[in-house]
Design a protein around this motif. Structure first.
Motif, PDB file in Angstrom:
ATOM      1  N   ASN A   1      -4.138  -0.282  10.656  1.00 14.86           N
ATOM      2  CA  ASN A   1      -4.731   0.995  10.238  1.00 14.86           C
ATOM      3  C   ASN A   1      -5.795   0.748   9.172  1.00 14.86           C
ATOM      4  OD1 ASN A   1      -2.609   3.051  11.497  1.00 14.86           O
ATOM      5  ND2 ASN A   1      -1.429   1.426  10.497  1.00 14.86           N
ATOM      6  N   ASN A   2      -6.768  -0.088   9.500  1.00  9.91           N
ATOM      7  CA  ASN A   2      -7.747  -0.514   8.505  1.00  9.91           C
ATOM      8  C   ASN A   2      -8.855   0.534   8.364  1.00  9.91           C
ATOM      9  OD1 ASN A   2      -9.471  -2.005   6.786  1.00  9.91           O
ATOM     10  ND2 ASN A   2      -8.650  -3.917   7.616  1.00  9.91           N
ATOM     11  N   ASN A   3      -8.490   1.621   7.697  1.00 13.04           N
ATOM     12  CA  ASN A   3      -9.456   2.690   7.456  1.00 13.04           C
ATOM     13  C   ASN A   3      -9.123   3.364   6.133  1.00 13.04           C
ATOM     14  OD1 ASN A   3      -7.748   5.270   8.027  1.00 13.04           O
ATOM     15  ND2 ASN A   3      -7.364   3.942   9.816  1.00 13.04           N
ATOM     16  N   ARG A   4     -10.103   4.044   5.569  1.00  8.30           N
ATOM     17  CA  ARG A   4      -9.947   4.621   4.241  1.00  8.30           C
ATOM     18  C   ARG A   4      -8.927   5.754   4.207  1.00  8.30           C
ATOM     19  NH1 ARG A   4     -15.123   2.934   4.703  1.00  8.30           N
ATOM     20  NH2 ARG A   4     -15.929   1.623   2.997  1.00  8.30           N
ATOM     21  N   GLU A   5      -8.859   6.531   5.289  1.00 13.18           N
ATOM     22  CA  GLU A   5      -7.920   7.650   5.308  1.00 13.18           C
ATOM     23  C   GLU A   5      -6.472   7.149   5.185  1.00 13.18           C
ATOM     24  OE1 GLU A   5     -11.741   8.708   6.807  1.00 13.18           O
ATOM     25  OE2 GLU A   5     -10.348   7.167   7.546  1.00 13.18           O
ATOM     26  N   TRP A   6      -6.128   6.153   6.009  1.00 13.23           N
ATOM     27  CA  TRP A   6      -4.766   5.599   5.963  1.00 13.23           C
ATOM     28  C   TRP A   6      -4.498   4.967   4.611  1.00 13.23           C
ATOM     29  CZ3 TRP A   6      -2.439   0.983   4.940  1.00 13.23           C
ATOM     30  CH2 TRP A   6      -1.076   0.863   5.288  1.00 13.23           C
ATOM     31  N   PHE A   7      -5.485   4.235   4.089  1.00 14.05           N
ATOM     32  CA  PHE A   7      -5.287   3.535   2.819  1.00 14.05           C
ATOM     33  C   PHE A   7      -5.019   4.522   1.693  1.00 14.05           C
ATOM     34  CE2 PHE A   7      -6.472   1.142  -0.979  1.00 14.05           C
ATOM     35  CZ  PHE A   7      -5.885  -0.087  -0.733  1.00 14.05           C
ATOM     36  N   GLN A   8      -5.753   5.625   1.662  1.00 11.93           N
ATOM     37  CA  GLN A   8      -5.540   6.628   0.615  1.00 11.93           C
ATOM     38  C   GLN A   8      -4.141   7.224   0.708  1.00 11.93           C
ATOM     39  OE1 GLN A   8      -7.402   7.311  -2.086  1.00 11.93           O
ATOM     40  NE2 GLN A   8      -8.638   5.580  -1.363  1.00 11.93           N
ATOM     41  N   LEU A   9      -3.663   7.449   1.916  1.00 13.68           N
ATOM     42  CA  LEU A   9      -2.322   8.001   2.106  1.00 13.68           C
ATOM     43  C   LEU A   9      -1.242   6.996   1.699  1.00 13.68           C
ATOM     44  CD1 LEU A   9      -2.764   9.827   5.546  1.00 13.68           C
ATOM     45  CD2 LEU A   9      -2.406  10.897   3.307  1.00 13.68           C
ATOM     46  N   ASN A  10      -1.601   5.708   1.735  1.00  9.74           N
ATOM     47  CA  ASN A  10      -0.633   4.646   1.419  1.00  9.74           C
ATOM     48  C   ASN A  10      -1.004   3.895   0.147  1.00  9.74           C
ATOM     49  OD1 ASN A  10       1.361   4.208   3.966  1.00  9.74           O
ATOM     50  ND2 ASN A  10      -0.640   4.917   4.679  1.00  9.74           N
ATOM     51  N   LYS A  11      -1.768   4.550  -0.706  1.00  6.77           N
ATOM     52  CA  LYS A  11      -2.244   3.906  -1.939  1.00  6.77           C
ATOM     53  C   LYS A  11      -1.076   3.463  -2.818  1.00  6.77           C
ATOM     54  CE  LYS A  11      -5.877   2.821  -4.520  1.00  6.77           C
ATOM     55  NZ  LYS A  11      -6.720   3.863  -5.130  1.00  6.77           N
ATOM     56  N   LYS A  12      -0.016   4.255  -2.853  1.00 10.99           N
ATOM     57  CA  LYS A  12       1.148   3.902  -3.663  1.00 10.99           C
ATOM     58  C   LYS A  12       1.780   2.606  -3.166  1.00 10.99           C
ATOM     59  CE  LYS A  12       4.346   4.518  -6.784  1.00 10.99           C
ATOM     60  NZ  LYS A  12       4.040   4.311  -8.224  1.00 10.99           N
ATOM     61  N   ARG A  13       1.877   2.450  -1.844  1.00 11.98           N
ATOM     62  CA  ARG A  13       2.428   1.211  -1.281  1.00 11.98           C
ATOM     63  C   ARG A  13       1.565   0.016  -1.683  1.00 11.98           C
ATOM     64  NH1 ARG A  13       3.048   1.533   4.962  1.00 11.98           N
ATOM     65  NH2 ARG A  13       4.099  -0.478   4.610  1.00 11.98           N
ATOM     66  N   PHE A  14       0.257   0.210  -1.657  1.00  9.00           N
ATOM     67  CA  PHE A  14      -0.656  -0.859  -2.060  1.00  9.00           C
ATOM     68  C   PHE A  14      -0.430  -1.242  -3.515  1.00  9.00           C
ATOM     69  CE2 PHE A  14      -4.730  -1.614  -4.331  1.00  9.00           C
ATOM     70  CZ  PHE A  14      -4.897  -2.932  -3.964  1.00  9.00           C
ATOM     71  N   GLU A  15      -0.331  -0.247  -4.388  1.00  8.54           N
ATOM     72  CA  GLU A  15      -0.155  -0.515  -5.813  1.00  8.54           C
ATOM     73  C   GLU A  15       1.145  -1.266  -6.072  1.00  8.54           C
ATOM     74  OE1 GLU A  15      -2.343  -0.182  -7.994  1.00  8.54           O
ATOM     75  OE2 GLU A  15      -3.792   1.208  -7.145  1.00  8.54           O
ATOM     76  N   VAL A  16       2.198  -0.904  -5.365  1.00  6.73           N
ATOM     77  CA  VAL A  16       3.485  -1.583  -5.523  1.00  6.73           C
ATOM     78  C   VAL A  16       3.373  -3.037  -5.066  1.00  6.73           C
ATOM     79  CG1 VAL A  16       5.872  -1.699  -4.702  1.00  6.73           C
ATOM     80  CG2 VAL A  16       4.883   0.506  -5.354  1.00  6.73           C
ATOM     81  N   ALA A  17       2.737  -3.246  -3.891  1.00  8.88           N
ATOM     82  CA  ALA A  17       2.576  -4.607  -3.360  1.00  8.88           C
ATOM     83  C   ALA A  17       1.696  -5.445  -4.281  1.00  8.88           C
ATOM     84  CB  ALA A  17       1.982  -4.548  -1.956  1.00  8.88           C
ATOM     85  N   LYS A  18       0.616  -4.850  -4.756  1.00 11.51           N
ATOM     86  CA  LYS A  18      -0.298  -5.570  -5.660  1.00 11.51           C
ATOM     87  C   LYS A  18       0.424  -5.998  -6.930  1.00 11.51           C
ATOM     88  CE  LYS A  18      -4.492  -4.892  -8.408  1.00 11.51           C
ATOM     89  NZ  LYS A  18      -5.390  -3.887  -8.986  1.00 11.51           N
ATOM     90  N   GLN A  19       1.196  -5.093  -7.510  1.00 10.85           N
ATOM     91  CA  GLN A  19       1.942  -5.417  -8.729  1.00 10.85           C
ATOM     92  C   GLN A  19       2.945  -6.536  -8.479  1.00 10.85           C
ATOM     93  OE1 GLN A  19       1.566  -4.253 -12.031  1.00 10.85           O
ATOM     94  NE2 GLN A  19       2.852  -6.078 -12.235  1.00 10.85           N
ATOM     95  N   GLU A  20       3.581  -6.487  -7.317  1.00 12.10           N
ATOM     96  CA  GLU A  20       4.550  -7.522  -6.997  1.00 12.10           C
ATOM     97  C   GLU A  20       3.878  -8.884  -6.865  1.00 12.10           C
ATOM     98  OE1 GLU A  20       8.315  -7.346  -4.333  1.00 12.10           O
ATOM     99  OE2 GLU A  20       6.666  -7.962  -3.031  1.00 12.10           O
ATOM    100  N   VAL A  21       2.700  -8.930  -6.240  1.00 13.55           N
ATOM    101  CA  VAL A  21       1.972 -10.190  -6.096  1.00 13.55           C
ATOM    102  C   VAL A  21       1.551 -10.710  -7.472  1.00 13.55           C
ATOM    103  CG1 VAL A  21      -0.131 -11.266  -5.209  1.00 13.55           C
ATOM    104  CG2 VAL A  21       1.190  -9.728  -3.748  1.00 13.55           C
ATOM    105  N   GLU A  22       1.054  -9.819  -8.336  1.00 13.37           N
ATOM    106  CA  GLU A  22       0.650 -10.246  -9.673  1.00 13.37           C
ATOM    107  C   GLU A  22       1.828 -10.821 -10.461  1.00 13.37           C
ATOM    108  OE1 GLU A  22      -1.252  -6.966 -11.588  1.00 13.37           O
ATOM    109  OE2 GLU A  22      -3.059  -7.086 -10.339  1.00 13.37           O
ATOM    110  N   THR A  23       2.986 -10.193 -10.324  1.00 18.07           N
ATOM    111  CA  THR A  23       4.188 -10.690 -10.998  1.00 18.07           C
ATOM    112  C   THR A  23       4.587 -12.060 -10.458  1.00 18.07           C
ATOM    113  OG1 THR A  23       4.985  -8.438 -11.381  1.00 18.07           O
ATOM    114  CG2 THR A  23       6.621 -10.201 -11.491  1.00 18.07           C
ATOM    115  N   PHE A  24       4.454 -12.232  -9.148  1.00 16.34           N
ATOM    116  CA  PHE A  24       4.769 -13.522  -8.527  1.00 16.34           C
ATOM    117  C   PHE A  24       3.808 -14.599  -9.042  1.00 16.34           C
ATOM    118  CE2 PHE A  24       4.316 -16.445  -4.767  1.00 16.34           C
ATOM    119  CZ  PHE A  24       5.560 -17.053  -4.894  1.00 16.34           C
TER     120      PHE A  24
END
Length: 220
Positions: A16-39
Motif C-alpha cells: 500500500n505504498n501511497n500517501r493515503e494509506w501511510f497517513q492512516l497508518n502513521k501511528k504504526r510507522f511511529e511505533v516501528a520507527k521508535q522500535e528500530v531506533e531503540t534497537f
C-alpha cells in the motif's frame, strides 16, 4: 530485538505504498520507527566497545528517512519498503566507510565498507591496495571474513583496468572495484530473537578491519 509488528508494518507498506494509506497508518510507522531506533541504541552500546569513534551517536542519528526522493526516479512510490541504518562516526551522513543494517521483510542484511567512493577517495583506496596488497588481502581472505561474507561484493566493478594500472596487474580484479563492501544476509527471525543485537554486532565487528583499512587510505 525487534517485534514482528515492525516487519508486518513494512510488509503492509510495500502493498500500500501511497500517501493515503501511510497517513492512516502513521501511528504504526511511529511505533516501528521508535522500535528500530531503540534497537540501534542497543547496537551502538555494544559496538562502542570495539569502535570508539561512534561513542556519541544515538539511534536516531543513524536511521535513514523512509521518504523517497522521486524527482529523478521512474519509480514514484513515495516510501521506502525498508528501514536503513547507517552507522559511522558522523551517523548516517557519511562520506567514507560505515556499517549498514537493512531491515526489509525477506531482505535483511548486514553490511559495511565504502559504497561508491568519490573519485579522489576511490583513487586513494586503489593506491593503498596497490601499495599494501598483503595487508588488504589478509583482511578479505581471513577465515572469519570468508565465513561471514564470502567475498567483497562485485556489484560495482569496471570492465577494464582503471586508469593508471596495467591490465595484467596481479591484483587487477580488486582494483576494478568501484565499491568496497561486504554483506551478510540474515533471516528476518534473526532480528526478532533475544540475541538479535549480538548477531548483528558480531557481523559489524568482522567489518571493522575493512573499515579501518579504507579509512586510513582516504586519510593520508
Amino acid at each position: 530485538m525487534l517485534h514482528t509488528s515492525t516487519f508486518e508494518f513494512l510488509t503492509d507498506l510495500s502493498k500500500n505504498n501511497n500517501r493515503e494509506w501511510f497517513q492512516l497508518n502513521k501511528k504504526r510507522f511511529e511505533v516501528a520507527k521508535q522500535e528500530v531506533e531503540t534497537f540501534v541504541d542497543e547496537l551502538l552500546s555494544k559496538m562502542v566497545l570495539f569502535d570508539s569513534s561512534i561513542g556519541e551517536l544515538k539511534g536516531k542519528d543513524c536511521l535513514m528517512r523512509i521518504y523517497r526522493d522521486v524527482r529523478f526516479s521512474k519509480n514514484k512510490d513515495p516510501y521506502k519498503k525498508n528501514f536503513g541504518i547507517v552507522i559511522s562516526s558522523v551517523g548516517r551522513n557519511v562520506n567514507g566507510p560505515c556499517y549498514y543494517l537493512h531491515i526489509e521483510p525477506g531482505q535483511v542484511f548486514v553490511a559495511g565498507g565504502y559504497w561508491m567512493p568519490s573519485a579522489d577517495h576511490l583513487k586513494a583506496i586503489r593506491q593503498e591496495i596497490d601499495y599494501n596488497t598483503n595487508d588488504f588481502k589478509k583482511i578479505i581472505e581471513s577465515k572469519s571474513f570468508i565465513k561471514t561474507f564470502g567475498q567483497l561484493s562485485e556489484e560495482e566493478k569496471l570492465k577494464i583496468a582503471p586508469t593508471g594500472y596495467p591490465k595484467d596487474h596481479p591484483e587487477i580484479e580488486l582494483l576494478k572495484n568501484k565499491s568496497f563492501i561486504a554483506s551478510s544476509r540474515l533471516d528476518d527471525s534473526a532480528l526478532t530473537t533475544a540475541s538479535a543485537s549480538e548477531t548483528v554486532v558480531a557481523i559489524f565487528k568482522e567489518i571493522l578491519p575493512l573499515n579501518i583499512f579504507l579509512q586510513q587510505a582516504i586519510s593520508h
